[in-house]
Design an enzyme around this catalytic site. Structure first.
Site, PDB file in Angstrom:
ATOM      1  N   PRO A  61       0.817  -1.169   0.000  1.00  0.00           N
ATOM      2  CA  PRO A  61       0.000   0.000   0.000  1.00  0.00           C
ATOM      3  C   PRO A  61       0.882   1.262   0.000  1.00  0.00           C
ATOM      4  CG  PRO A  61      -0.799  -1.606   1.575  1.00  0.00           C
ATOM      5  CD  PRO A  61       0.273  -2.225   0.774  1.00  0.00           C
ATOM      6  N   GLU A  62       0.653   2.111  -0.945  1.00  0.00           N
ATOM      7  CA  GLU A  62       1.367   3.387  -1.019  1.00  0.00           C
ATOM      8  C   GLU A  62       0.414   4.485  -0.546  1.00  0.00           C
ATOM      9  OE1 GLU A  62       3.290   3.876  -4.846  1.00  0.00           O
ATOM     10  OE2 GLU A  62       3.276   1.731  -5.217  1.00  0.00           O
TER      11      GLU A  62
END
Length: 277
Positions: free
Chosen positions: A2-3
């Site tokens: 997850p960014e």
DNA sequence: AGTGTATCCTGCAGGC
DNA sequence: TGCCTGCAGGATACAC
């Protein structure tokens, strides 16, 4: 991980349901995802009321009375909420469970357990947040600011974009996508980008991040938002993961290149490298 | 200051 | 079906 867009999506979902609720107890099922002794972590959080849920870089930040819980999601971390007290079927690998006084729960779930949860007091929080670079969607993140950051480094631009100390929140997917949109070879030394390219990259980076947030993030495999939903940005990817497929801009086959220990993708025609010399 | 390599850990896809 | 290899959104430590 997850960014940034995935962390933002999760944080927004949690901020709709958690503020005002109080943590009754914390169950640390997997001690290796908690910074410090598990009982200290649980003790620092238990009994405190959640004020709001936000984000810093790729991290989700739960602000409670007197303490912040920073959640770094690693590669496969998720935060899922359930109203009832029954175990959450969507949680396949629960690592930390926050039991709330109203009977609900928030579960940190992480297949690979590269994620990390920290409970930070005010001093530790300030030290930590200062160690991260600026928010790329922040008001002060101008093209000029980006230019200053790039001018200070001869690292490949893709490596620089991944460095959280210089810019917070960008990971491999969105770095690769922004460079494709800006028509810049990922290997270009950062300080060699001319002002026109810096401006294109600035615009592309912010546009890609905002679009991804609007789509609820990118689900490649594991990512889910706080309600368990997948992100819809996967079909908007133009370069990431598309080696061998025709570039949607010029039809030349996208190629995979590896440097800095990770895959990058580029169109050899519209993201040309610097002329050899 | 930068790069390459290894490490943490699990799951999945593809080749045979 | 099974076995093997390689790969994965991240961060960090190390040697060079």
């Amino acid at each position: 991980m997850p960014e940034l867009p995935e962390a933002e999506t999760i944080a927004r979902g949690l901020d709709l349901v958690l503020p005002g609720r109080t943590v009754r107890s914390v169950e640390v099922l997997r001690p290796d995802v908690v910074r410090g002794p598990p009982d200290e972590f649980a003790g620092a959080v238990s009994g405190r009321r959640i004020r709001d849920v936000g984000r810093r870089g790729k991290n989700i930040v739960l602000s409670l009375d007197l303490v912040r819980v920073v959640v770094n999601l690693g590669m496969t971390g998720r935060v899922l909420t359930s109203a009832g007290a029954h175990p959450d079927a969507r949680s396949t690998h629960p690592a930390v469970v926050f039991h709330l006084e109203d009977g609900g729960r928030a579960t940190y779930d992480d297949v690979r357990r590269f994620g990390m949860l920290s409970a930070l007091g005010p001093r530790a929080w300030r030290r930590w947040t200062r160690s991260l670079g600026p928010e790329p969607l922040g008001r002060t993140f101008t093209a000029a600011r980006l230019g200053e950051i790039l001018a200070a480094s001869r690292a490949p631009i893709r490596s620089l974009l991944l460095d959280q100390r210089r810019i917070a929140g960008v990971g491999n997917i969105y770095a690769v996508e922004a460079l494709w949109a800006a028509r810049i070879d990922p290997r270009t030394p950062a300080r060699l980008l001319d002002p026109a390219r810096v401006a294109r990259l600035h615009r592309a980076l912010r546009r890609v991040l905002r679009s991804a947030i609007a789509a609820g993030g990118t689900t490649l495999r594991n990512y889910r938002d706080a309600s368990g939903e997948e992100g819809r940005f996967g079909r908007a990817l133009r370069a990431y993961g598309r080696s061998g497929e025709p570039c949607v801009r010029c039809r030349a086959p996208v190629e995979r290149i590896v440097f800095g220990g990770r895959s990058a993708f580029r169109c050899p025609r519209c993201q040309p490298g610097l002329p050899a010399r």
